[in-house]
Write a protein that holds these residues in place. Sequence first.
Motif, PDB file in Angstrom:
ATOM      1  N   SER A  33      -6.608 -23.488  -8.684  1.00 37.68           N
ATOM      2  CA  SER A  33      -7.400 -24.378  -9.539  1.00 37.68           C
ATOM      3  C   SER A  33      -6.646 -25.660  -9.865  1.00 37.68           C
ATOM      4  O   SER A  33      -7.249 -26.665 -10.226  1.00 37.68           O
ATOM      5  N   LYS A  34      -5.311 -25.634  -9.730  1.00 36.76           N
ATOM      6  CA  LYS A  34      -4.487 -26.825  -9.964  1.00 36.76           C
ATOM      7  C   LYS A  34      -4.278 -27.637  -8.690  1.00 36.76           C
ATOM      8  O   LYS A  34      -3.519 -28.603  -8.688  1.00 36.76           O
ATOM      9  N   GLY A  35      -4.899 -27.217  -7.587  1.00 39.20           N
ATOM     10  CA  GLY A  35      -4.746 -27.941  -6.333  1.00 39.20           C
ATOM     11  C   GLY A  35      -3.478 -27.581  -5.588  1.00 39.20           C
ATOM     12  O   GLY A  35      -3.028 -28.318  -4.714  1.00 39.20           O
ATOM     13  N   GLN A  36      -2.878 -26.429  -5.899  1.00 35.54           N
ATOM     14  CA  GLN A  36      -1.617 -26.030  -5.285  1.00 35.54           C
ATOM     15  C   GLN A  36      -1.849 -25.034  -4.157  1.00 35.54           C
ATOM     16  O   GLN A  36      -2.788 -24.236  -4.204  1.00 35.54           O
ATOM     17  N   VAL A  37      -0.971 -25.108  -3.160  1.00 35.81           N
ATOM     18  CA  VAL A  37      -0.935 -24.125  -2.085  1.00 35.81           C
ATOM     19  C   VAL A  37       0.500 -23.654  -1.918  1.00 35.81           C
ATOM     20  O   VAL A  37       1.435 -24.346  -2.310  1.00 35.81           O
ATOM     21  N   THR A  38       0.664 -22.474  -1.345  1.00 35.72           N
ATOM     22  CA  THR A  38       1.995 -21.955  -1.056  1.00 35.72           C
ATOM     23  C   THR A  38       2.242 -22.103   0.436  1.00 35.72           C
ATOM     24  O   THR A  38       1.451 -21.628   1.255  1.00 35.72           O
ATOM     25  N   ILE A  39       3.332 -22.773   0.775  1.00 35.62           N
ATOM     26  CA  ILE A  39       3.720 -22.897   2.183  1.00 35.62           C
ATOM     27  C   ILE A  39       4.390 -21.582   2.566  1.00 35.62           C
ATOM     28  O   ILE A  39       5.355 -21.169   1.915  1.00 35.62           O
ATOM     29  N   PRO A  40       3.903 -20.913   3.605  1.00 38.33           N
ATOM     30  CA  PRO A  40       4.490 -19.626   3.988  1.00 38.33           C
ATOM     31  C   PRO A  40       6.004 -19.735   4.226  1.00 38.33           C
ATOM     32  O   PRO A  40       6.502 -20.738   4.734  1.00 38.33           O
ATOM     33  N   ALA A  41       6.717 -18.674   3.837  1.00 36.54           N
ATOM     34  CA  ALA A  41       8.182 -18.664   3.919  1.00 36.54           C
ATOM     35  C   ALA A  41       8.684 -18.983   5.312  1.00 36.54           C
ATOM     36  O   ALA A  41       9.659 -19.732   5.465  1.00 36.54           O
ATOM     37  N   GLU A  42       8.046 -18.427   6.337  1.00 41.14           N
ATOM     38  CA  GLU A  42       8.538 -18.676   7.702  1.00 41.14           C
ATOM     39  C   GLU A  42       8.409 -20.149   8.086  1.00 41.14           C
ATOM     40  O   GLU A  42       9.267 -20.686   8.796  1.00 41.14           O
ATOM     41  N   LEU A  43       7.385 -20.837   7.591  1.00 41.06           N
ATOM     42  CA  LEU A  43       7.250 -22.261   7.882  1.00 41.06           C
ATOM     43  C   LEU A  43       8.250 -23.085   7.075  1.00 41.06           C
ATOM     44  O   LEU A  43       8.812 -24.060   7.583  1.00 41.06           O
ATOM     45  N   ARG A  44       8.478 -22.698   5.797  1.00 38.56           N
ATOM     46  CA  ARG A  44       9.489 -23.405   4.994  1.00 38.56           C
ATOM     47  C   ARG A  44      10.856 -23.290   5.652  1.00 38.56           C
ATOM     48  O   ARG A  44      11.598 -24.274   5.765  1.00 38.56           O
ATOM     49  N   GLN A  45      11.176 -22.073   6.118  1.00 40.36           N
ATOM     50  CA  GLN A  45      12.473 -21.849   6.761  1.00 40.36           C
ATOM     51  C   GLN A  45      12.575 -22.635   8.064  1.00 40.36           C
ATOM     52  O   GLN A  45      13.574 -23.301   8.322  1.00 40.36           O
ATOM     53  N   LYS A  46      11.535 -22.585   8.871  1.00 43.76           N
ATOM     54  CA  LYS A  46      11.530 -23.287  10.169  1.00 43.76           C
ATOM     55  C   LYS A  46      11.709 -24.796   9.979  1.00 43.76           C
ATOM     56  O   LYS A  46      12.389 -25.451  10.766  1.00 43.76           O
ATOM     57  N   CYS A  47      11.110 -25.342   8.917  1.00 44.00           N
ATOM     58  CA  CYS A  47      11.170 -26.786   8.663  1.00 44.00           C
ATOM     59  C   CYS A  47      12.336 -27.183   7.768  1.00 44.00           C
ATOM     60  O   CYS A  47      12.518 -28.369   7.476  1.00 44.00           O
TER      61      CYS A  47
END
Length: 75
Positions: free
Chosen positions: A5-19
């Motif tokens: 509802s606040k416009g937030q999303v969670t970036i998956p851990a594997e993508l955060r780690q990869k990037c």
Amino acid sequence: MRLSSKGQVTIPAELRQKCGLRPGDEVDVIEEEGVLRIVRRVGAGTGGQRLARRMRGTAAGGMSTDEIMELLRGE
């Protein structure tokens, strides 16, 4: 992923780690032809560099390193 509802999303851990994204990293969300992209903020620097920028000048008053250490150690 679900948008909060606040416009937030969670970036998956594997993508955060990869990037190489870490907590506190600054990112921008940009729109290109109807597609949203999350990109690392230009010039944000590493976590250590950001910390050093925030801390710079906080020991104002011309104290020497020895004087600061005395304060910290309670000597």
